[in-house]
Design a protein around this motif. Sequence first.
Motif, PDB file in Angstrom:
ATOM      1  N   ILE A  14       0.832  -1.204   0.000  1.00 57.77           N
ATOM      2  CA  ILE A  14       0.000   0.000   0.000  1.00 57.77           C
ATOM      3  C   ILE A  14       0.865   1.253   0.000  1.00 57.77           C
ATOM      4  CG2 ILE A  14      -1.639   1.333   1.394  1.00 57.77           C
ATOM      5  CD1 ILE A  14      -2.905  -1.380   2.179  1.00 57.77           C
ATOM      6  N   VAL A  47      -7.592   5.552  -5.566  1.00 60.68           N
ATOM      7  CA  VAL A  47      -8.039   5.166  -4.228  1.00 60.68           C
ATOM      8  C   VAL A  47      -9.056   4.035  -4.305  1.00 60.68           C
ATOM      9  CG1 VAL A  47      -9.312   6.001  -2.204  1.00 60.68           C
ATOM     10  CG2 VAL A  47      -7.519   7.400  -3.205  1.00 60.68           C
ATOM     11  N   ALA A  48      -9.923   4.053  -5.308  1.00 60.62           N
ATOM     12  CA  ALA A  48     -10.931   2.999  -5.457  1.00 60.62           C
ATOM     13  C   ALA A  48     -10.289   1.641  -5.712  1.00 60.62           C
ATOM     14  CB  ALA A  48     -11.893   3.352  -6.586  1.00 60.62           C
ATOM     15  N   TRP A  51      -8.963   0.477  -2.358  1.00 63.05           N
ATOM     16  CA  TRP A  51     -10.103   0.196  -1.491  1.00 63.05           C
ATOM     17  C   TRP A  51     -10.751  -1.139  -1.862  1.00 63.05           C
ATOM     18  CZ3 TRP A  51     -15.360  -0.154  -2.731  1.00 63.05           C
ATOM     19  CH2 TRP A  51     -16.227  -0.217  -1.643  1.00 63.05           C
ATOM     20  N   ALA A  52     -10.892  -1.401  -3.155  1.00 61.65           N
ATOM     21  CA  ALA A  52     -11.488  -2.660  -3.600  1.00 61.65           C
ATOM     22  C   ALA A  52     -10.630  -3.855  -3.187  1.00 61.65           C
ATOM     23  CB  ALA A  52     -11.680  -2.648  -5.112  1.00 61.65           C
ATOM     24  N   ILE A  54      -8.713  -4.040  -0.593  1.00 61.55           N
ATOM     25  CA  ILE A  54      -8.865  -4.226   0.857  1.00 61.55           C
ATOM     26  C   ILE A  54     -10.221  -4.852   1.162  1.00 61.55           C
ATOM     27  CG2 ILE A  54      -9.088  -3.010   3.062  1.00 61.55           C
ATOM     28  CD1 ILE A  54      -6.957  -1.040   2.017  1.00 61.55           C
ATOM     29  N   LYS A  55     -11.284  -4.397   0.502  1.00 59.58           N
ATOM     30  CA  LYS A  55     -12.620  -4.955   0.743  1.00 59.58           C
ATOM     31  C   LYS A  55     -12.726  -6.410   0.291  1.00 59.58           C
ATOM     32  CE  LYS A  55     -14.829  -1.836   2.811  1.00 59.58           C
ATOM     33  NZ  LYS A  55     -15.317  -2.076   4.156  1.00 59.58           N
TER      34      LYS A  55
END
Length: 72
Positions: A14, A47-48, A51-52, A54-55
Amino acid sequence: MKLRINPLASDIIICIYVVATLYLRFKWQSQTIVTPILSIVVGLSFVAIIWALIKLKVLNPNWFGLFNSKKA
């Protein structure tokens, strides 16, 4: 079997991702004429992506152990 990366490796990935994308954005914006809206859209898309990941539990950040919860 899902692909899961351990917390320390996730933190390193990251950090490298954030530094690389910021470098690319600043380099790209200094070489071309970029509107603020386009800059925000590019930043949000970067960022998306992270984020994806991580989700989906591919990356499991531990924030280098800064926010360890107390175990009862």
